[in-house]
Design an enzyme around this catalytic site. Structure first.
Site, PDB file in Angstrom:
ATOM      1  N   ASN A 169       0.803  -1.213   0.000  1.00  0.00           N
ATOM      2  CA  ASN A 169       0.000   0.000   0.000  1.00  0.00           C
ATOM      3  C   ASN A 169       0.843   1.274   0.000  1.00  0.00           C
ATOM      4  O   ASN A 169       0.474   2.269  -0.611  1.00  0.00           O
ATOM      5  CB  ASN A 169      -0.923   0.005   1.226  1.00  0.00           C
ATOM      6  CG  ASN A 169      -1.722   1.278   1.357  1.00  0.00           C
ATOM      7  OD1 ASN A 169      -2.615   1.535   0.561  1.00  0.00           O
ATOM      8  ND2 ASN A 169      -1.404   2.091   2.350  1.00  0.00           N
ATOM      9  N   ASP A 277       1.714   6.880  -0.582  1.00  0.00           N
ATOM     10  CA  ASP A 277       0.703   5.906  -0.966  1.00  0.00           C
ATOM     11  C   ASP A 277       0.855   5.517  -2.430  1.00  0.00           C
ATOM     12  O   ASP A 277       0.668   6.351  -3.334  1.00  0.00           O
ATOM     13  CB  ASP A 277      -0.696   6.492  -0.728  1.00  0.00           C
ATOM     14  CG  ASP A 277      -1.763   5.415  -0.670  1.00  0.00           C
ATOM     15  OD1 ASP A 277      -1.751   4.621   0.282  1.00  0.00           O
ATOM     16  OD2 ASP A 277      -2.605   5.375  -1.584  1.00  0.00           O
ATOM     17  N   ASP A 308      -0.338  -6.380   4.947  1.00  0.00           N
ATOM     18  CA  ASP A 308      -0.713  -5.207   5.703  1.00  0.00           C
ATOM     19  C   ASP A 308      -1.646  -4.305   4.889  1.00  0.00           C
ATOM     20  O   ASP A 308      -1.555  -4.237   3.660  1.00  0.00           O
ATOM     21  CB  ASP A 308       0.558  -4.436   6.079  1.00  0.00           C
ATOM     22  CG  ASP A 308       0.299  -3.203   6.889  1.00  0.00           C
ATOM     23  OD1 ASP A 308      -0.143  -3.342   8.043  1.00  0.00           O
ATOM     24  OD2 ASP A 308       0.523  -2.089   6.372  1.00  0.00           O
ATOM     25  N   GLU A 342      -4.967  -8.082   5.809  1.00  0.00           N
ATOM     26  CA  GLU A 342      -5.489  -7.303   6.923  1.00  0.00           C
ATOM     27  C   GLU A 342      -6.609  -6.410   6.403  1.00  0.00           C
ATOM     28  O   GLU A 342      -6.352  -5.420   5.705  1.00  0.00           O
ATOM     29  CB  GLU A 342      -4.390  -6.452   7.564  1.00  0.00           C
ATOM     30  CG  GLU A 342      -4.902  -5.618   8.736  1.00  0.00           C
ATOM     31  CD  GLU A 342      -4.009  -4.450   9.069  1.00  0.00           C
ATOM     32  OE1 GLU A 342      -3.984  -4.044  10.239  1.00  0.00           O
ATOM     33  OE2 GLU A 342      -3.334  -3.920   8.155  1.00  0.00           O
TER      34      GLU A 342
END
Length: 613
Positions: A169, A277, A308, A342
């Site tokens: 991410n 990001d 994650d 996640e």
């Protein structure tokens, strides 16, 4: 000092396995072949942040950097900096982890991180591993690539899998913005700041012909050449080549829209408190991440990925990435490569969790739902309504209830906080004796219910903490953090000022014995579940049955979430007549009538009752 009642509770909890139990079978000679043949639902996972576990080599504490803590990231007295734990230390404690009954280790990110980041006076270090600059090598604070290889090899030799914690991410915070400081770099949406103009809808035209990021064709993305559509991204001269692989240094591969507010569009496109990001819609980013993480499989033969911040990445990325990793693993001789994302949530929400197994094709996600269901059931005035729903809600997952057996389950973690802290806050004024009893019962549920139980390092030593994030990341080796060392631990007189690897700790022994029971009981690994009873408006009896996948005989599982003893009749299969108690206390040995079993449970007690075949 520990009161006598606490010691009595610990002794009672430890006497959970009946004399009918059997000792663990010896590991097969070829441990690697055996573990790769083992499906994920047969494992118990141990999650560890290497920096906070064991310091095997003090020479790498500063990661090879010179200067003060703001240069090296090392300050063992500050909970936000590196403390010295490393891969050598983790490897030296593998027998401790194996003794707990864990058969897989989820190791926090080991990649090279930016040592320190944050505004002046708010600096923190990348000890946790989530601020990556080099995705291709090991952070020098944790050791070397050779030491990571030795860790994986040593774990495999003990029949233990290794799951890497990975991130796609975002990267570390390197990109800055030339504008926006006055508004705190607030998120700028695609509607108000489209790709086609610089700085706002009234800005100068840029990126002619770019059809938008929903068009994944490389030819379309070749037309996106100017990253200044929302903010004007800048990279400090000293960090122009800070990231590896080199393509990560180009701002064109990032969203550059400012900080997320955690809702709506910004949850996918915004920076996490300044972290850069990645534009995971970009085909070069997809290709690059497949290259990066496929290489870790090839080089080290690891057994799975915990991913994650998975819900903050577009589902189309995962639709490409996940099958690519599974295929890479199959070619490396790893047929049961376990991938779990996640999808963080702050409440019981199986619909959200399950949606990512459909929209993003995730094989598994971390089961936040079970955590909240257990905490609610063991809270003051709480009920078992969510626990009662789970057998039906499991059908929401792609693959249904069988797929739910592969969801990693947990009671607390390094972000939300430890289970003991969550239960302490949910039960104001609770005594330490009662807190230990509730934490023990929570682990009984975790290790009995469907899913892959995941133990957060330190829970087995009675760590409590005061909150999430930094407050839940205590050292297992002797800590120098005053705030940690003044906190009472459960079930022991020890503090975190000394090393906590006590294999006689009541929680360690309880978890170990429950894990051993689970390892030799197929019904607890992959058995189907049938709800028998639940107290949905107040604490009380929770009962269900799990059925052996080989011959369908049942194990009746009963739990008392209240502080009062109870006697009850529990429905069982009419063909289940004779029972033996395999864990806890309170089983009847024989049904009093076809389809009914009497149980007697102490406050916060439980029992697993196996029908005799």
């Amino acid at each position: 000092m520990i009161r006598a009642t606490t010691l009595a509770l610990a002794a009672s909890s430890l006497a959970l396995l009946s004399s009918a139990g059997h000792s663990r079978e010896p590991e097969p000679a070829n441990a690697l072949a055996a573990l790769r043949a083992r499906p994920p639902e047969q494992d118990v996972i141990y999650f560890v942040l290497p920096d906070r576990f064991e310091n095997g080599d003090p020479a790498n504490d500063r990661g090879g950097y010179e200067g003060d803590r703001l240069a090296t990231g090392f300050d063992p007295a500050d909970k936000g900096f590196y403390h010295g734990g490393d891969l050598a230390g983790l490897t030296s404690r593998l027998d401790y982890i194996r003794g707990l009954g864990a058969t897989a280790i989820w190791v926090g990110p080991v990649f090279r991180n930016k040592p320190v980041q944050g505004a002046p006076g708010q600096e923190s270090a990348g000890y946790h591993g989530y601020w990556i600059t080099d995705f291709t090598t090991v952070d020098p604070h944790l050791g070397t690539e050779a030491e990571f290889a030795a860790f994986v090899k040593a774990a495999h030799a003990r029949g233990m899998k290794v799951y890497m914690d990975i991130i796609v991410n975002h990267t570390a915070d390197v990109i800055t913005y030339a504008d926006g400081e006055e508004n705190g770099y607030a998120y700028r949406s695609k509607a108000a700041y489209p790709f086609s103009t610089r700085g706002a809808v009234q800005g100068a035209p840029i990126n002619p012909g770019f059809a938008g990021d929903h068009d994944r064709a490389p030819a379309n993305w070749a037309k996106l050449t100017d990253p200044g559509f929302a903010y004007a991204p800048r990279v400090p001269e000293s960090e122009r080549e800070a990231k590896t692989p080199n393509w990560l240094n180009d701002p064109i591969y990032y969203h550059n829209r400012g900080d997320t507010d955690w809702t709506g569009e910004s949850a996918q496109y915004g920076d996490f408190i300044g972290l850069d990001d990645l534009a995971t819609e970009h085909p070069r980013v997809v290709e690059g991440m497949i290259e990066i993480y496929g290489a870790w499989i090839d080089r080290y033969g690891i057994d799975g990925f915990r991913i994650d911040t998975a819900r903050h990445v577009n589902p189309e990325f995962w639709q490409a990435f996940v099958p690519a990793m599974e295929e890479r693993a199959r070619k490396a001789g790893i047929p049961n490569f376990h991938i779990f994302g996640e999808v963080a949530t702050e409440r019981y929400d199986p619909a959200l969790l399950a949606s990512w197994t459909h929209a993003a094709d995730f094989p598994s996600v971390l089961d936040f739902g079970l955590m909240y269901a257990v905490i609610h059931a063991l809270s003051a005035g709480g009920s078992q309504a969510d626990l009662a729903r789970m057998p039906m809600d499991d059908r929401l997952y792609a693959g249904g209830a069988l797929a739910a057996n592969r969801l990693p389950t947990f009671l607390g973690n390094h972000d939300a906080g430890r289970v003991a802290m969550l239960l302490e806050k949910a039960n104001p004024g609770i005594s330490r004796d009662e807190l230990l009893a509730r934490v023990t019962l929570a682990h009984a549920l975790l290790l009995s219910l469907r899913g892959v139980p995941t133990i957060y390092a330190g829970d087995e030593q009675g760590f409590v903490g005061t909150g999430g994030d930094k407050e839940a990341r205590q050292d297992m080796f002797a800590s120098q953090v005053t705030a940690f060392n003044t906190q009472d631990l459960l079930g022991t007189d020890a503090t975190s000022a000394e090393a906590n690897f006590d294999t006689t700790h009541p929680l360690y022994r309880f978890i170990s014995q429950m894990a051993q029971l689970r390892a030799r009981t197929p019904a607890l690994q992959s058995g189907t579940t049938r709800l028998r009873a639940a107290s949905e408006t107040a604490p009380g009896l929770f009962a269900l049955s799990r059925f052996d996948p080989r011959d369908s005989h049942e194990i009746v599982m009963v739990f008392n979430t209240s502080g009062q003893a109870l006697e009850a009749m529990v429905a069982v299969d009419p063909n289940s007549v004779q029972f033996r108690e395999i864990a806890g206390h309170g089983c009847g040995t024989k049904s009093i009538a076809a389809g009914s079993l009497a149980v007697t449970l102490a406050p916060f007690g439980f029992a697993l009752c196996e029908a005799r075949r």
